[in-house]
Motif scaffolding. Structure first.
Motif, PDB file in Angstrom:
ATOM      1  N   ASP A 127      41.928  25.885  37.651  1.00  0.00           N
ATOM      2  CA  ASP A 127      40.664  25.259  37.975  1.00  0.00           C
ATOM      3  C   ASP A 127      39.384  25.992  38.331  1.00  0.00           C
ATOM      4  N   LEU A 128      39.796  27.583  38.477  1.00  0.00           N
ATOM      5  CA  LEU A 128      38.987  28.586  38.930  1.00  0.00           C
ATOM      6  C   LEU A 128      37.723  28.591  37.733  1.00  0.00           C
ATOM      7  N   ASN A 129      36.508  28.719  38.163  1.00  0.00           N
ATOM      8  CA  ASN A 129      35.051  29.015  37.331  1.00  0.00           C
ATOM      9  C   ASN A 129      35.314  30.612  37.423  1.00  0.00           C
ATOM     10  N   TYR A 130      35.216  31.284  36.307  1.00  0.00           N
ATOM     11  CA  TYR A 130      35.395  32.604  36.071  1.00  0.00           C
ATOM     12  C   TYR A 130      33.992  33.204  36.799  1.00  0.00           C
ATOM     13  N   VAL A 131      32.873  32.935  36.525  1.00  0.00           N
ATOM     14  CA  VAL A 131      31.738  33.518  37.338  1.00  0.00           C
ATOM     15  C   VAL A 131      31.898  33.228  38.699  1.00  0.00           C
ATOM     16  N   ASP A 132      32.156  32.125  39.172  1.00  0.00           N
ATOM     17  CA  ASP A 132      32.416  31.732  40.573  1.00  0.00           C
ATOM     18  C   ASP A 132      33.552  32.827  41.014  1.00  0.00           C
ATOM     19  N   LEU A 133      34.489  33.035  40.662  1.00  0.00           N
ATOM     20  CA  LEU A 133      35.628  33.721  41.124  1.00  0.00           C
ATOM     21  C   LEU A 133      35.205  35.345  41.213  1.00  0.00           C
ATOM     22  N   LEU A 134      34.361  35.821  40.070  1.00  0.00           N
ATOM     23  CA  LEU A 134      33.909  37.047  40.007  1.00  0.00           C
ATOM     24  C   LEU A 134      32.691  37.094  41.356  1.00  0.00           C
ATOM     25  N   ARG A 135      32.061  36.345  41.763  1.00  0.00           N
ATOM     26  CA  ARG A 135      31.037  36.464  42.859  1.00  0.00           C
ATOM     27  C   ARG A 135      31.710  36.505  44.166  1.00  0.00           C
ATOM     28  N   GLU A 136      32.862  35.643  44.196  1.00  0.00           N
ATOM     29  CA  GLU A 136      33.694  35.312  45.584  1.00  0.00           C
ATOM     30  C   GLU A 136      34.552  36.404  45.770  1.00  0.00           C
ATOM     31  N   VAL A 137      35.484  36.881  44.669  1.00  0.00           N
ATOM     32  CA  VAL A 137      36.384  37.775  45.017  1.00  0.00           C
ATOM     33  C   VAL A 137      35.924  39.266  44.667  1.00  0.00           C
ATOM     34  N   GLY A 138      35.277  39.523  43.345  1.00  0.00           N
ATOM     35  CA  GLY A 138      35.155  40.690  42.668  1.00  0.00           C
ATOM     36  C   GLY A 138      34.480  41.602  43.698  1.00  0.00           C
ATOM     37  N   PRO A 139      33.560  41.428  44.520  1.00  0.00           N
ATOM     38  CA  PRO A 139      32.870  42.439  45.236  1.00  0.00           C
ATOM     39  C   PRO A 139      34.017  43.136  46.178  1.00  0.00           C
ATOM     40  N   HIS A 140      35.061  42.559  46.509  1.00  0.00           N
ATOM     41  CA  HIS A 140      36.199  42.972  47.576  1.00  0.00           C
ATOM     42  C   HIS A 140      37.257  43.877  46.953  1.00  0.00           C
ATOM     43  N   PHE A 141      36.968  44.170  45.546  1.00  0.00           N
ATOM     44  CA  PHE A 141      38.065  44.878  44.960  1.00  0.00           C
ATOM     45  C   PHE A 141      37.526  46.069  44.291  1.00  0.00           C
ATOM     46  N   SER A 142      37.791  47.318  44.620  1.00  0.00           N
ATOM     47  CA  SER A 142      37.550  48.665  43.977  1.00  0.00           C
ATOM     48  C   SER A 142      38.453  48.961  42.723  1.00  0.00           C
ATOM     49  N   VAL A 143      37.420  49.190  41.647  1.00  0.00           N
ATOM     50  CA  VAL A 143      38.483  49.407  40.521  1.00  0.00           C
ATOM     51  C   VAL A 143      39.167  50.717  40.610  1.00  0.00           C
ATOM     52  N   ASN A 144      38.260  51.576  41.124  1.00  0.00           N
ATOM     53  CA  ASN A 144      38.991  53.067  41.443  1.00  0.00           C
ATOM     54  C   ASN A 144      40.540  52.986  42.314  1.00  0.00           C
ATOM     55  N   ARG A 145      40.389  52.090  43.298  1.00  0.00           N
ATOM     56  CA  ARG A 145      41.332  52.002  44.119  1.00  0.00           C
ATOM     57  C   ARG A 145      42.437  51.191  43.386  1.00  0.00           C
ATOM     58  N   MET A 146      42.150  50.192  42.529  1.00  0.00           N
ATOM     59  CA  MET A 146      43.221  49.382  41.730  1.00  0.00           C
ATOM     60  C   MET A 146      43.974  50.353  40.667  1.00  0.00           C
ATOM     61  N   LEU A 147      43.389  51.104  40.169  1.00  0.00           N
ATOM     62  CA  LEU A 147      43.878  52.046  39.264  1.00  0.00           C
ATOM     63  C   LEU A 147      44.731  53.213  39.876  1.00  0.00           C
ATOM     64  N   THR A 148      44.756  53.102  41.096  1.00  0.00           N
ATOM     65  CA  THR A 148      45.799  53.968  41.504  1.00  0.00           C
ATOM     66  C   THR A 148      47.016  53.368  42.060  1.00  0.00           C
ATOM     67  N   ALA A 149      47.243  52.291  41.865  1.00  0.00           N
ATOM     68  CA  ALA A 149      48.326  51.510  42.360  1.00  0.00           C
ATOM     69  C   ALA A 149      49.456  51.642  41.330  1.00  0.00           C
ATOM     70  N   GLU A 150      50.680  51.578  41.810  1.00  0.00           N
ATOM     71  CA  GLU A 150      51.871  52.060  41.050  1.00  0.00           C
ATOM     72  C   GLU A 150      51.982  51.135  39.906  1.00  0.00           C
ATOM     73  N   CYS A 151      51.745  49.845  40.071  1.00  0.00           N
ATOM     74  CA  CYS A 151      51.935  48.639  39.100  1.00  0.00           C
ATOM     75  C   CYS A 151      51.076  48.974  37.819  1.00  0.00           C
ATOM     76  N   TYR A 152      49.954  50.005  38.015  1.00  0.00           N
ATOM     77  CA  TYR A 152      49.122  50.085  37.075  1.00  0.00           C
ATOM     78  C   TYR A 152      49.022  51.401  36.405  1.00  0.00           C
ATOM     79  N   LYS A 153      49.129  52.448  37.373  1.00  0.00           N
ATOM     80  CA  LYS A 153      49.731  53.702  36.770  1.00  0.00           C
ATOM     81  C   LYS A 153      50.669  54.015  35.680  1.00  0.00           C
TER      82      LYS A 153
END
Length: 405
Positions: free
Chosen positions: A127-153
């Motif tokens: 039931d999440l609204n995409y734009v609301d999720l981006l605004r609520e959660v998006g600022p707290h995740f660094s793409v650079n840091r996410m890409l260093t995670a083993e599950c993504y590398k």
């Protein structure tokens, strides 16, 4: 010895965010913890088994488990440990799998009187609204840091879809939601989930200014470093319709010598003092330890009655025990020609060999026994009168069936 120290002694703990805090939480029954299970099939399998046993251990120590079924995250698919993208499942398939999971989990976790919770993240993720999720959660995740995670590398070279890239955010949002709704202060998961779990603790800290904890459990690997729970047929399932209690028993009865003590420590509820005594066993005693392992785990999953049947059936192959519960295969009338059926046909019909050439090779190499006697004549034939209560055929050390008419 507290439950935390016992988990350490059993080799179950891999990584923790704050050891003194987690030790205090679970030793004093103050943890409300969750483990997630994505319903990607209609049965739990051995890969889930250790997590279920951990939940049982912690609940018995006074902590409150939350079994989170990923009806929502299964719509995306976890890239962890995979070289390719998971197949997309329909909502109907996911809902069916969710119901199957619920039944199996009740064998391990006591859900009565609010002692544990069973929740589905589809209830909030879908039931999440995409734009609301981006605004609520998006600022707290660094793409650079996410890409260093083993599950993504490990997926970057072959291609990581934007769909799967969101999995870490969804899992983090789960922890954030469970913290707010149920006071969930601790997340457990396999060691390959560490990056996703840290995402959840960080989101809680940034959004709520609170501390939540995470602990990973050691992956169940064999002595060669490969995940346990796979056979030539595929996964070892907890559903008796997909993997019979006998086949389940045999899987553990046939683990490598080097893995027996580790599996006893990590998976059974036998006292550590009792397991330590087995560490010095050799020869026939080591086989006894394997039988103990197989019996204990089969009893956990299928009950003591089925475990006893499986043990007796396994023993019957070696000349003792009751063969009545041995897995059987039916030989159809079509297999007989002029009133006889050859041994090659029986091996294929019983699923002991994939092809006739494979069956012939096994016979000629001395790898086949019939009713306890080695048979090297691939032209050997049998009439219906030879069957009686059934013919027990064994290929190699681990594969056998009773063939009946």
């Amino acid at each position: 010895m507290g439950i935390y120290e016992e988990l350490q002694a059993r080799g179950l703990i891999a990584q923790v965010t704050d050891e003194p805090l987690i030790r205090d939480l679970i030793n004093n029954g103050k943890a409300t913890f969750y483990i997630g299970f994505d319903p990607t099939a209609d049965s739990l399998h051995v890969g889930h088994f250790m997590a279920l046993c951990l939940m049982k251990r912690l609940q018995e120590a006074g902590n409150k488990p939350i079994a989170l079924i990923g009806g929502g995250t299964a719509m995306i698919g976890d890239p962890s440990g995979r070289n390719d993208m998971r197949s997309m499942m329909t909502k109907e398939t996911i809902n069916h799998n969710v119901e199957c999971f619920k039944k199996q989990m009740s064998r391990f976790i006591d859900f009565s009187d609010d002692k544990a919770l069973l929740v589905n993240n589809a209830d909030w993720l879908l039931d999440l609204n995409y734009v609301d999720l981006l605004r609520e959660v998006g600022p707290h995740f660094s793409v650079n840091r996410m890409l260093t995670a083993e599950c993504y590398k490990q997926r970057m070279e072959k291609g990581l879809s934007f769909l799967e890239f969101n999995y870490m955010i969804m899992q983090s949002f789960d922890f954030y939601t469970l913290y707010q709704k149920y006071g969930c202060n601790l997340q457990f998961g396999g060691d390959d989930q560490w990056s996703n779990m840290l995402g959840g603790t960080e989101l809680i800290r940034r959004k709520l200014g609170k501390d939540a904890s995470a602990m990973t459990i050691t992956l169940l690997l064999n002595s060669e470093g490969k995940k346990m729970g796979k056979t030539q047929k595929g996964a070892v399932w907890l559903d008796p319709e997909k993997t019979s209690p006998y086949e389940f028993f045999q899987y553990w009865r046939n683990v490598d010598d080097a893995d027996v003590i580790k599996c006893l420590k990590m998976l059974t509820f036998l006292p550590l003092s009792e397991i330590e005594k087995m560490a010095n066993w050799e020869g026939s005693q080591l086989n006894e330890a394997k039988e103990i392992l197989a019996y204990e785990l089969t009893a956990l999953v299928h009950g003591k009655e089925e475990a006893e049947k499986a043990k007796e059936s396994a023993r019957s192959v070696f000349g003792a025990g009751d063969a009545s519960n041995m897995p059987t295969a039916t030989v159809d009338d079509d297999c007989f020609k002029d009133g006889e059926v050859d041994l090659i046909t029986l091996l294929v019909a019983g699923g002991l060999c994939q092809t006739r050439s494979d069956a012939r090779r096994n016979i000629e190499q001395g790898g086949v026994t019939v009713n306890g006697e080695k048979e090297t004549d691939f032209k050997k034939t049998y009439t219906k009168d030879n069957f009686g209560d059934g013919i027990v055929i064994k290929r190699g050390k681990k594969n056998f069936k009773k063939l009946v008419l």
